[in-house]
Design a protein around this motif. Structure first.
Motif, PDB file in Angstrom:
ATOM      1  N   GLY A   1      53.315  53.801  50.599  1.00 18.58           N
ATOM      2  CA  GLY A   1      54.714  54.158  50.826  1.00 18.58           C
ATOM      3  C   GLY A   1      55.642  52.972  50.696  1.00 18.58           C
ATOM      4  O   GLY A   1      55.678  52.288  49.667  1.00 18.58           O
ATOM      5  N   ASP A   2      56.399  52.696  51.748  1.00 19.75           N
ATOM      6  CA  ASP A   2      57.382  51.600  51.731  1.00 19.75           C
ATOM      7  C   ASP A   2      56.748  50.260  51.381  1.00 19.75           C
ATOM      8  O   ASP A   2      57.422  49.371  50.853  1.00 19.75           O
ATOM      9  N   PHE A   3      55.462  50.106  51.677  1.00 24.29           N
ATOM     10  CA  PHE A   3      54.798  48.831  51.429  1.00 24.29           C
ATOM     11  C   PHE A   3      54.867  48.436  49.953  1.00 24.29           C
ATOM     12  O   PHE A   3      54.810  47.254  49.614  1.00 24.29           O
ATOM     13  N   ARG A   4      55.005  49.413  49.063  1.00 23.63           N
ATOM     14  CA  ARG A   4      55.031  49.130  47.620  1.00 23.63           C
ATOM     15  C   ARG A   4      56.400  48.664  47.121  1.00 23.63           C
ATOM     16  O   ARG A   4      56.543  48.314  45.951  1.00 23.63           O
ATOM     17  N   MET A   5      57.412  48.686  47.976  1.00 23.41           N
ATOM     18  CA  MET A   5      58.788  48.407  47.534  1.00 23.41           C
ATOM     19  C   MET A   5      59.051  46.911  47.436  1.00 23.41           C
ATOM     20  O   MET A   5      59.657  46.290  48.310  1.00 23.41           O
ATOM     21  N   ASN A   6      58.568  46.316  46.347  1.00 21.81           N
ATOM     22  CA  ASN A   6      58.696  44.874  46.123  1.00 21.81           C
ATOM     23  C   ASN A   6      59.018  44.623  44.660  1.00 21.81           C
ATOM     24  O   ASN A   6      58.585  45.371  43.776  1.00 21.81           O
ATOM     25  N   GLU A   7      59.769  43.548  44.407  1.00 26.15           N
ATOM     26  CA  GLU A   7      60.144  43.220  43.030  1.00 26.15           C
ATOM     27  C   GLU A   7      60.462  41.732  42.947  1.00 26.15           C
ATOM     28  O   GLU A   7      61.247  41.216  43.745  1.00 26.15           O
TER      29      GLU A   7
END
Length: 290
Positions: free
Chosen positions: A217-223
């Motif tokens: 979920g939110d853990f993947r929100m990286n850039e």
């Protein structure tokens, strides 16, 4: 020491140690170091406060005659370990309140309610003649992203679109599978004995799987170098690091046998830390039952 120099030093030490242990694998570099026994017992909350993501739908009446008999069996198993210190999931900053309640219990002025801290922690401590129960819980330290609520929501919307519908749908499916697993365990605790439920709560494979819920979920929100998701998970890890630091703080190396009663969700991190620590020799519920 400057960070780069410290890193070099640690790498050098690690390499040197690896070389030494490779040459003589039968001899531990920590042979002779005094260790303390540590028994981490994960449990469900006997009277759930509804603070976790999954809200239990079923209760266990731990005060019923049948459950009290099962509880006595668990207490006798813990008693085999003969801990010298008992620690519970209670804010360390509220130690004085815990002391007051435990003293009142010893004096016969406090009737124990269904909370596992009282039913296991207090009763075990009294049975062993302890004059204190230790509070080792801690508030987390969260990452400050410096965003307003509106800016944060915009970031989440951006990353949700960037991840794409298939990834979002996959994570939603994974989330639902975790929730179904919790629901099945919620039902199970009403169908099996307290000991069997606690054995399940402390099963290494189950703990490994359940920890994965923090990594979707939110853990993947990286850039790039922006880690909105990973940094957002810091609070859970800092809380458990602080809890472990508090456990270390009440331990006299080589002298204590520490028993920690805590929600089973904490165990994946605490077990890792304890098994890595040169201060402890781990004891498990499974071993005591055998």
């Amino acid at each position: 020491m400057r960070p780069l120099l410290l890193l070099f030093t640690l790498l050098f030490i690690s390499t040197s140690t690896l070389s030494q242990t490779t040459e003589s694998p039968s001899k531990s570099p920590f042979e002779g170091v005094e260790k303390s026994d540590l028994f981490l017992l994960g449990t469900f909350h006997f009277k759930d406060a509804g603070l976790d993501g999954y809200k239990p739908q079923y209760d266990v009446d731990i005060l019923s005659e049948e459950r009290q008999e099962e509880l006595q069996e668990v207490l006798e198993i813990i008693g085999k370990y003969k801990p010298t210190k008992i620690a519970v999931e209670w804010q360390k900053t509220r130690q004085a309140q815990l002391d007051s309640l435990y003293d009142a219990y010893l004096a016969g002025r406090f009737e124990l309610t269904a909370n596992e801290i009282y039913q296991i922690g207090f009763r075990m401590a009294k049975a062993l003649g302890h004059d204190k129960v230790y509070a080792i819980d801690a508030r987390p330290r969260s990452f400050d992203d410096g965003l307003t609520d509106e800016e944060y929501e915009e970031k989440v919307a951006y990353f949700t679109e960037k991840l794409g519908a298939p990834t979002v749908a996959r994570d939603e499916d994974l989330h639902n599978r975790f929730m179904a697993m919790y629901a099945a365990d919620d039902v199970r605790k009403t169908q099996v004995s307290l000991l069997d439920q606690l054995l399940g709560e402390n099963d290494p494979e189950g703990l490994r799987i359940s920890h994965g819920h923090y990594l979707i979920g939110d853990f993947r929100m990286n850039e790039g170098d922006e880690y909105l998701g990973a940094d957002g998970a810091i609070w859970w890890y800092t809380r458990n690091l602080r809890i472990f630091a508090n456990i270390l703080g009440i331990t006299n190396p080589g002298q204590d046998k520490v028993f920690v009663l805590i929600g089973s969700g904490h165990l994946p991190i605490l077990n890792f830390l304890a098994n890595s620590s040169p201060d402890y020799r781990m004891v498990t519920l499974q071993e005591l039952v055998k």
